[in-house]
Design an enzyme around this catalytic site. Structure first.
Site, PDB file in Angstrom:
ATOM      1  N   ARG A 295       0.803  -1.216   0.000  1.00 13.52           N
ATOM      2  CA  ARG A 295       0.000   0.000   0.000  1.00 13.52           C
ATOM      3  C   ARG A 295       0.835   1.266   0.000  1.00 13.52           C
ATOM      4  O   ARG A 295       1.806   1.380   0.733  1.00 13.52           O
ATOM      5  CB  ARG A 295      -0.923   0.003   1.225  1.00 13.52           C
ATOM      6  CG  ARG A 295      -1.972  -1.061   1.112  1.00 13.52           C
ATOM      7  CD  ARG A 295      -2.789  -1.190   2.364  1.00 13.52           C
ATOM      8  NE  ARG A 295      -3.996  -1.986   2.087  1.00 13.52           N
ATOM      9  CZ  ARG A 295      -4.957  -2.198   2.954  1.00 13.52           C
ATOM     10  NH1 ARG A 295      -4.891  -1.702   4.154  1.00 13.52           N
ATOM     11  NH2 ARG A 295      -5.999  -2.925   2.609  1.00 13.52           N
TER      12      ARG A 295
ATOM     13  N   SER B 225     -22.044 -14.424  13.169  1.00  8.20           N
ATOM     14  CA  SER B 225     -21.410 -13.257  12.563  1.00  8.20           C
ATOM     15  C   SER B 225     -21.540 -13.290  11.038  1.00  8.20           C
ATOM     16  O   SER B 225     -21.297 -14.327  10.417  1.00  8.20           O
ATOM     17  CB  SER B 225     -19.924 -13.268  12.994  1.00  8.20           C
ATOM     18  OG  SER B 225     -19.215 -12.190  12.448  1.00  8.20           O
TER      19      SER B 225
ATOM     20  N   HIS C 130     -21.300   3.107   8.589  1.00 10.71           N
ATOM     21  CA  HIS C 130     -21.453   3.762   7.284  1.00 10.71           C
ATOM     22  C   HIS C 130     -22.848   4.323   7.058  1.00 10.71           C
ATOM     23  O   HIS C 130     -23.202   4.661   5.940  1.00 10.71           O
ATOM     24  CB  HIS C 130     -21.083   2.797   6.168  1.00 10.71           C
ATOM     25  CG  HIS C 130     -19.624   2.500   6.169  1.00 10.71           C
ATOM     26  ND1 HIS C 130     -18.693   3.363   5.617  1.00 10.71           N
ATOM     27  CD2 HIS C 130     -18.922   1.478   6.716  1.00 10.71           C
ATOM     28  CE1 HIS C 130     -17.482   2.857   5.806  1.00 10.71           C
ATOM     29  NE2 HIS C 130     -17.591   1.732   6.467  1.00 10.71           N
TER      30      HIS C 130
ATOM     31  N   THR D 153     -19.551   5.346  14.411  1.00 10.03           N
ATOM     32  CA  THR D 153     -18.306   6.120  14.449  1.00 10.03           C
ATOM     33  C   THR D 153     -18.621   7.609  14.373  1.00 10.03           C
ATOM     34  O   THR D 153     -19.654   8.014  13.837  1.00 10.03           O
ATOM     35  CB  THR D 153     -17.370   5.742  13.282  1.00 10.03           C
ATOM     36  OG1 THR D 153     -16.125   6.428  13.441  1.00 10.03           O
ATOM     37  CG2 THR D 153     -17.955   6.137  11.925  1.00 10.03           C
TER      38      THR D 153
ATOM     39  N   LYS E 177     -16.677   9.262  10.302  1.00  6.54           N
ATOM     40  CA  LYS E 177     -17.093   9.251   8.904  1.00  6.54           C
ATOM     41  C   LYS E 177     -18.092  10.391   8.676  1.00  6.54           C
ATOM     42  O   LYS E 177     -17.672  11.536   8.585  1.00  6.54           O
ATOM     43  CB  LYS E 177     -17.551   7.849   8.525  1.00  6.54           C
ATOM     44  CG  LYS E 177     -16.302   6.922   8.477  1.00  6.54           C
ATOM     45  CD  LYS E 177     -16.523   5.449   8.347  1.00  6.54           C
ATOM     46  CE  LYS E 177     -15.166   4.732   8.396  1.00  6.54           C
ATOM     47  NZ  LYS E 177     -15.240   3.294   8.517  1.00  6.54           N
TER      48      LYS E 177
ATOM     49  N   THR F  54      -6.569   6.787  27.365  1.00  6.32           N
ATOM     50  CA  THR F  54      -6.969   8.164  27.638  1.00  6.32           C
ATOM     51  C   THR F  54      -8.250   8.528  26.886  1.00  6.32           C
ATOM     52  O   THR F  54      -8.446   8.107  25.742  1.00  6.32           O
ATOM     53  CB  THR F  54      -5.818   9.118  27.227  1.00  6.32           C
ATOM     54  OG1 THR F  54      -4.671   8.769  28.011  1.00  6.32           O
ATOM     55  CG2 THR F  54      -6.173  10.570  27.448  1.00  6.32           C
TER      56      THR F  54
HETATM   57  C1  LIG Z   1     -14.351   2.376   9.356  1.00  4.94           C
HETATM   58  C2  LIG Z   1     -15.091   1.219  10.003  1.00  4.94           C
HETATM   59  C3  LIG Z   1     -15.002   0.970  11.375  1.00  4.94           C
HETATM   60  C4  LIG Z   1     -13.996   1.675  12.225  1.00  4.94           C
HETATM   61  O1  LIG Z   1     -14.374   2.958  12.518  1.00  4.94           O
HETATM   62  P1  LIG Z   1     -13.236   4.028  12.843  1.00  4.94           P
HETATM   63  O2  LIG Z   1     -13.940   5.056  13.633  1.00  4.94           O
HETATM   64  O3  LIG Z   1     -12.684   4.488  11.548  1.00  4.94           O
HETATM   65  O4  LIG Z   1     -12.183   3.306  13.649  1.00  4.94           O
HETATM   66  C5  LIG Z   1     -15.845   0.040  11.946  1.00  4.94           C
HETATM   67  N1  LIG Z   1     -16.721  -0.666  11.192  1.00  4.94           N
HETATM   68  C6  LIG Z   1     -16.798  -0.494   9.861  1.00  4.94           C
HETATM   69  C7  LIG Z   1     -17.770  -1.289   9.093  1.00  4.94           C
HETATM   70  C8  LIG Z   1     -15.972   0.436   9.223  1.00  4.94           C
HETATM   71  O5  LIG Z   1     -16.005   0.566   7.906  1.00  4.94           O
END
Ligand SMILES: *Cc1c(COP(=O)(O)O)cnc(C)c1O
Length: 409
Positions: free
Chosen positions: A21, A136, A216, A244, A247, A277
């Site tokens: 990469r 899963s 997502h 998250t 994103k 932390t």
């Molecule tokens: C990007 C991703 C994560 C991780 O999230 P981050 O906040 O980037 O660490 C978890 N699950 C899926 C499906 C992702 O695509």
């Protein structure tokens, strides 16, 4: 002992398999998304980013940037400790309340990233359930696979989004066995969506708990940006929602949300939560600003879907091999790791278009692709330029196009 040789051998293996990469050195320009500066080996250039997971451009939204700056100025940078030792600051507490509200849950818990929330969240939950069987989905993200693996309990994989297979496994496990179903709502490499209603039906029928990764989808789907579970009206039937802040919310951090006792138990037992932390206050304030904005503003969501639809339509009409996707993800099939990398290099170097190649192990061998993520800020001119650049690259690499008449079907 020549230790270097071990590492060189490992790196050569990646080069041989065409999956070494290379990262692009980018500098985003606040207020000009998706434009950025690429610090290339031959100097700086302007490029258009077409593969960012800052799906809605919230990472540059004035309210979000403003909240980050204001908080850092007011309270400083770092949290200064783990959650238990001086690190539980007020912006973080407010953010957890905001997230619980977003998902209609009693409580939520913040982690350093979405990755950590899955890894330590799933393993801790499953360890607290005696004799737990984890079911899963075959295409779950690596962070979930690691969480499942670290749980150390029995696990079975069901075929991707195959509820008949899931039901077979649930029946075989028997009614008395505690079961945890682990899946995503929106799978980001193909852009397909899980049948959440049916999965909830099965979970209720066979007495399983559900853990849903909405990474997502949060911010982008549902009337308040709660995700696919909100859109499909099943949020209250999902036991644990994971998401998250990195994103669509444009910041950093991950979280789980669920019933108070579940969240309290993870808070009390998860090593990946306890021994690290806390996130900085400025990041928490910025994330809260992004979530609050997207709870009431539909402009970003509507424009996002509109841009994704137009991108798919224009590329398909040009004869480019757009893979079918029900969502904002626009995968373009290449099917060869070398050509995928070459296509990406040519787009960047000759056209100032940045789309990172997606090769094995992120996707299966033979399904290498360019994964395009249009945002609300990719206008018609940028989409047309993308199609033109792709056609030139496809021609140069001898990649196949669809017949235009077929593509229109
Ligand atoms: C990007 C991703 C994560 C991780 O999230 P981050 O906040 O980037 O660490 C978890 N699950 C899926 C499906 C992702 O695509």
């Amino acid at each position: 002992m020549d230790y270097s040789q071990f590492f060189n051998t490992a790196l050569n293996r990646l080069h041989d398999e065409r999956r070494y990469r290379v990262f692009a050195d980018l500098e985003r320009i606040a207020g000009r998304f998706p434009h950025a500066t690429w610090h290339s080996p031959r100097g700086s250039r302007n490029v258009v980013i077409w593969c960012s997971n800052d799906y809605l451009g919230m990472g540059q939204h004035p309210k979000v940037v403003g909240a980050m700056v204001e908080t850092a100025t007011r309270v400083g940078t770092g949290a200064g400790g783990t959650r238990n030792i001086a690190g539980t600051h007020h912006p973080l507490v407010q953010l957890e309340a905001e997230l619980a509200d977003l998902h209609g849950k009693e409580a939520s818990l913040l982690f350093t990233s979405g990755y950590v929330s899955n890894q330590t969240g799933i393993s801790t939950l499953a360890k607290l359930i005696p004799n737990c069987l984890i079911l899963s989905d075959a295409l779950n993200h690596n962070s979930m696979i690691e969480g499942v693996r670290q749980a150390g309990c029995e696990r079975q994989i069901f075929r991707h989004n195959d509820v008949a297979h899931l039901e077979e496994l649930l029946i075989a496990a028997g009614p008395d066995r505690p079961k945890l179903i682990v899946c995503e709502s929106l799978y980001s490499m193909d852009g397909d969506v899980a049948p959440l209603g049916k999965i909830c039906d099965l979970a209720e029928q066979y007495g399983a708990m559900t853990y849903l990764d909405e990474v997502h989808a949060v911010g982008m789907y549902g009337p308040r940006g709660g995700g696919i579970a909100e859109r499909d009206g099943v949020m209250h039937r999902i036991d644990i929602v994971e998401g998250t802040l990195a994103k669509a919310f444009g910041c950093l951090g991950g979280y789980i949300a669920g019933r108070a006792e579940v969240i309290d138990a993870v808070r009390s037992y998860a090593p990946g939560f306890i021994f690290t932390t806390a996130l900085p206050p400025a990041i928490c304030s910025a994330a809260t600003a992004a979530i609050r904005h997207l709870k009431t503003s539909n402009w970003e969501r509507e424009r996002h879907q509109d841009r994704a639809a137009r991108t798919k339509a224009i590329l398909t009409a040009a004869g480019l091999p757009v893979m079918s996707s029900d969502t904002h993800i626009v995968p373009l099939f290449v099917g060869d790791p070398e050509k995928c990398k070459r296509a990406s290099d040519l787009l960047l170097e000759d056209h100032g278009i940045y789309i990172q190649p997606i090769n094995y192990p992120t996707v299966a061998k033979g399904t290498e692709r360019l994964r395009i993520t249009p945002s609300p800020y990719h206008d018609d001119g940028l989409i047309d330029a993308l199609a033109e650049a792709l056609l030139q690259v496809w021609d140069r690499l001898g990649l196949p196009l669809h017949q235009k008449s077929l593509a229109a079907e």
